[in-house]
Scaffold this motif. Structure first.
Motif, PDB file in Angstrom:
ATOM      1  N   GLY A   1     -63.783 -50.778  73.654  1.00 32.10           N
ATOM      2  CA  GLY A   1     -63.805 -50.169  72.332  1.00 32.10           C
ATOM      3  C   GLY A   1     -65.231 -49.827  71.944  1.00 32.10           C
TER       4      GLY A   1
ATOM      5  N   THR B   1     -55.725 -48.045  64.328  1.00 28.74           N
ATOM      6  CA  THR B   1     -55.893 -46.778  65.036  1.00 28.74           C
ATOM      7  C   THR B   1     -54.577 -46.035  65.181  1.00 28.74           C
TER       8      THR B   1
ATOM      9  N   PHE C   1     -60.728 -46.865  70.829  1.00 29.59           N
ATOM     10  CA  PHE C   1     -60.393 -47.719  71.955  1.00 29.59           C
ATOM     11  C   PHE C   1     -60.012 -46.821  73.123  1.00 29.59           C
TER      12      PHE C   1
END
Length: 200
Positions: free
Chosen positions: A62, A186, A52
């Motif tokens: 993203g 993430t 992202f």
């Protein structure tokens, strides 16, 4: 954590922050025309890379790359698993030798109210060289550049992406609908040296 609520703006620039996918799971389902447990198949495919991009604290977009060569049937075993997996990878369906990767460019997230999922995710999926804009419900959370997305099970029309059996008779017995469900999480990377930052 807070729900992401934004529209992304295209930008040809070096992003201030990059949040790289460190954990992912992608599952798929396919069905015959008579949709029962016995006539359905399911399995997995792996994410090759994902990230992202942030401009300051704003999530811009993203980018995700899916390794189609990793596709695996998971509801059968032994010789049946090998046969089905090889068939899916062949020119009958996904042609992974010619199209080894698929891509998804996430472009927009719209909040949902009073729903099991807090957002609708929009983006462009490229599969077998065909790009289509898709959308699906998901729970999306962003916390200081760390991003988490867990989608609902959503459907794609395989024929939109030229995924069909070369034998028209055999293809007739397969539903055009194929289902996908995924989750990704993430951790932030430092933009200068791209080293994964440790959580404090």
């Amino acid at each position: 954590m807070v729900c992401a609520s934004m529209s992304f703006v295209s930008a040809q620039k070096k992003f201030d922050k990059v949040s790289k996918v460190t954990s992912s799971e992608i599952r798929w389902w396919g069905y015959k025309v008579v949709k029962t447990e016995e006539t359905s198949h399911s399995g997995t495919v792996k994410l090759k890379s994902g990230k992202f991009n942030f401009d300051h604290t704003v999530l811009v977009d993203g980018e995700f790359v899916i390794d189609m060569r990793s596709m695996m049937a998971g509801d059968v075993s032994d010789e049946d698993q090998i046969k089905l997996t090889n068939d899916l990878k062949s020119s009958n369906f996904f042609e992974v030798k010619k199209f080894p990767i698929a891509k998804f460019h996430l472009t927009k997230i719209i909040p949902l109210a009073n729903s099991e999922y807090n957002s609708t995710v929009y983006g462009d999926l490229t599969l077998k060289g065909v790009r289509k804009t898709i959308s699906f419900p998901a729970n999306v959370y962003v916390t200081q550049f760390t991003t988490s997305i867990e989608s609902a099970k959503f459907s794609l029309n395989r024929r939109d992406f030229k995924v069909f059996y070369q034998s028209s008779l055999k293809d007739y017995f397969i539903k055009n609908e194929m289902d996908i469900q995924f989750k990704v999480t993430t951790e932030m990377l430092d933009n200068e040296n791209r080293i994964q930052k440790k959580k404090k």
